[in-house]
Design a protein around this motif. Sequence first.
Motif, mmCIF file in Angstrom:
data_model
loop_
_atom_site.group_PDB
_atom_site.id
_atom_site.type_symbol
_atom_site.label_atom_id
_atom_site.label_comp_id
_atom_site.label_asym_id
_atom_site.label_seq_id
_atom_site.Cartn_x
_atom_site.Cartn_y
_atom_site.Cartn_z
ATOM 1 N N ARG A 217 -2.048 -1.616 -27.112
ATOM 2 C CA ARG A 217 -2.225 -2.781 -27.986
ATOM 3 C C ARG A 217 -0.871 -3.446 -28.129
ATOM 4 O O ARG A 217 0.128 -2.778 -28.346
ATOM 5 C CB ARG A 217 -2.725 -2.345 -29.358
ATOM 6 N N MET A 218 -0.835 -4.737 -27.995
ATOM 7 C CA MET A 218 0.438 -5.448 -28.081
ATOM 8 C C MET A 218 0.360 -6.579 -29.091
ATOM 9 O O MET A 218 -0.717 -7.116 -29.348
ATOM 10 C CB MET A 218 0.803 -6.032 -26.716
ATOM 11 N N ALA A 219 1.522 -6.919 -29.622
ATOM 12 C CA ALA A 219 1.607 -8.098 -30.491
ATOM 13 C C ALA A 219 2.594 -9.080 -29.867
ATOM 14 O O ALA A 219 2.205 -10.058 -29.249
ATOM 15 C CB ALA A 219 2.009 -7.703 -31.895
ATOM 16 N N CYS A 220 3.911 -8.768 -29.994
ATOM 17 C CA CYS A 220 4.901 -9.732 -29.486
ATOM 18 C C CYS A 220 4.945 -9.772 -27.960
ATOM 19 O O CYS A 220 5.204 -10.815 -27.367
ATOM 20 C CB CYS A 220 6.281 -9.417 -30.042
ATOM 21 N N GLY A 221 4.735 -8.619 -27.306
ATOM 22 C CA GLY A 221 4.753 -8.570 -25.841
ATOM 23 C C GLY A 221 6.142 -8.546 -25.237
ATOM 24 O O GLY A 221 6.288 -8.559 -24.022
ATOM 25 N N MET A 222 7.190 -8.553 -26.069
ATOM 26 C CA MET A 222 8.537 -8.603 -25.485
ATOM 27 C C MET A 222 9.538 -7.702 -26.200
ATOM 28 O O MET A 222 10.721 -8.010 -26.259
ATOM 29 C CB MET A 222 9.040 -10.034 -25.432
ATOM 30 N N GLY A 223 9.073 -6.601 -26.741
ATOM 31 C CA GLY A 223 9.987 -5.581 -27.222
ATOM 32 C C GLY A 223 10.484 -5.729 -28.646
ATOM 33 O O GLY A 223 11.381 -5.000 -29.064
ATOM 34 N N ALA A 224 9.918 -6.634 -29.427
ATOM 35 C CA ALA A 224 10.460 -6.891 -30.759
ATOM 36 C C ALA A 224 9.700 -6.217 -31.902
ATOM 37 O O ALA A 224 10.278 -5.952 -32.951
ATOM 38 C CB ALA A 224 10.495 -8.401 -31.009
ATOM 39 N N CYS A 225 8.432 -5.900 -31.715
ATOM 40 C CA CYS A 225 7.632 -5.487 -32.889
ATOM 41 C C CYS A 225 7.259 -4.007 -32.909
ATOM 42 O O CYS A 225 6.758 -3.502 -33.899
ATOM 43 C CB CYS A 225 6.360 -6.326 -32.954
ATOM 44 N N TYR A 226 7.441 -3.285 -31.842
ATOM 45 C CA TYR A 226 7.118 -1.851 -31.745
ATOM 46 C C TYR A 226 5.622 -1.551 -31.919
ATOM 47 O O TYR A 226 5.243 -0.464 -32.312
ATOM 48 C CB TYR A 226 7.943 -1.031 -32.744
ATOM 49 N N ALA A 227 4.772 -2.519 -31.622
ATOM 50 C CA ALA A 227 3.324 -2.275 -31.742
ATOM 51 C C ALA A 227 2.799 -1.419 -30.589
ATOM 52 O O ALA A 227 1.698 -0.886 -30.666
ATOM 53 C CB ALA A 227 2.580 -3.607 -31.759
ATOM 54 N N CYS A 228 3.588 -1.294 -29.542
ATOM 55 C CA CYS A 228 3.054 -0.750 -28.287
ATOM 56 C C CYS A 228 3.723 0.548 -27.850
ATOM 57 O O CYS A 228 3.680 0.871 -26.671
ATOM 58 C CB CYS A 228 3.241 -1.799 -27.197
ATOM 59 N N VAL A 229 4.351 1.279 -28.776
ATOM 60 C CA VAL A 229 5.156 2.424 -28.334
ATOM 61 C C VAL A 229 4.315 3.590 -27.805
ATOM 62 O O VAL A 229 3.193 3.826 -28.240
ATOM 63 C CB VAL A 229 6.085 2.965 -29.447
ATOM 64 N N LEU A 242 9.071 4.844 -26.170
ATOM 65 C CA LEU A 242 9.297 3.782 -25.189
ATOM 66 C C LEU A 242 8.307 2.664 -25.492
ATOM 67 O O LEU A 242 7.167 2.932 -25.901
ATOM 68 C CB LEU A 242 9.047 4.318 -23.770
ATOM 69 N N LYS A 243 8.724 1.437 -25.275
ATOM 70 C CA LYS A 243 7.826 0.310 -25.534
ATOM 71 C C LYS A 243 7.098 -0.062 -24.244
ATOM 72 O O LYS A 243 7.732 -0.346 -23.238
ATOM 73 C CB LYS A 243 8.635 -0.875 -26.065
ATOM 74 N N VAL A 244 5.794 -0.022 -24.324
ATOM 75 C CA VAL A 244 4.997 -0.284 -23.119
ATOM 76 C C VAL A 244 5.230 -1.707 -22.610
ATOM 77 O O VAL A 244 5.298 -1.952 -21.413
ATOM 78 C CB VAL A 244 3.490 -0.046 -23.399
ATOM 79 N N CYS A 245 5.422 -2.655 -23.544
ATOM 80 C CA CYS A 245 5.484 -4.059 -23.119
ATOM 81 C C CYS A 245 6.744 -4.389 -22.337
ATOM 82 O O CYS A 245 6.677 -5.165 -21.388
ATOM 83 C CB CYS A 245 5.338 -4.998 -24.302
ATOM 84 N N ASP A 246 7.900 -3.823 -22.716
ATOM 85 C CA ASP A 246 9.080 -4.225 -21.959
ATOM 86 C C ASP A 246 9.781 -3.088 -21.231
ATOM 87 O O ASP A 246 10.535 -3.335 -20.303
ATOM 88 C CB ASP A 246 10.048 -5.059 -22.805
HETATM 89 FE FE1 FES Z 1 5.908 -5.876 -29.552
HETATM 90 FE FE2 FES Z 1 5.709 -4.184 -27.479
HETATM 91 S S1 FES Z 1 4.225 -5.556 -28.227
HETATM 92 S S2 FES Z 1 7.309 -4.330 -28.922
#
Ligand code: FES
Length: 258
Positions: A217-229, A242-246
């Motif tokens: 699950r992602m929110a920002c998609g670029m490493g800023a919100c930690y929604a995807c760890v 580790l962040k899946v998005c970046d």
């Molecule tokens: Fe925000 Fe990965 S979606 S850090």
Amino acid sequence: MLQEMMTVVAQKRLAPKIYEMRLTGNLVKEMKQPDQFLHILIPRSDLLLRRPISLAEIIPEKKECIIIYRIEGEGTAALADLKAGDQLDVMGPLGNGFQVEAVQTGQTAYIVGGGIGVPPLYELSKQLVKKGVKVKHFFGFASKEVIFYEAAFKQLGEVTIATDDGSYGIHGHVGHLLDQVAETAPDVLYACGSKGLLLAVESRYEGQNAYFSLEARMACGMGACYACVCHKKSDPTGNESLKVCDEGPVFKVGEVVL
Ligand code: FES
């Protein structure tokens, strides 16, 4: 990472709930790596979260790219309503995708996918074949009616398919396909699909030259919100993430906890 209003060139239904969308725009020039993704704003003012969708094909000579997605809810249903000429707010390309450098010309790659995890493997397979790598595809689908791109993959290399209900190919899942070729190890393996598929790959190929792509699950998609760890397997405390998005979505098999 860039952002652009891309234009829909065409949209096609490939199977029930599965659509192929062709987009054009300057962003295509930035798209290089298989399994990078686009972060797409749904053209509905009440749906604020972008949706991450992997690139299925990059066609730089036409300034076009293709995404393939499944209708999972209101957002993807709204995408399926778009027509040629419509505009879409796209950020990307994002993430660290599959590295074609992990295998050499003349070597063999196994490409393993399931369901809606199959699309990014098309660009991967194309790039590998262009490099002179021999590709073998092992795909799992729920049933015959949701299989897509079989003919396209067959133009690149061997394709073996399993279906959960036995309506096409081998009755079973991708693990059963991999068991059939267990005596011959590939030089590299790439996988994308459900958690079950990734576990099947991990149990057979951990410690080898094998990579898989994680969904999160992602929110920002670029490493800023930690929604995807996800968590590092090498850290018993479970604190290192580790962040899946970046940092992903592609990781070495065995690097992260599934
Ligand atoms: Fe925000 Fe990965 S979606 S850090």
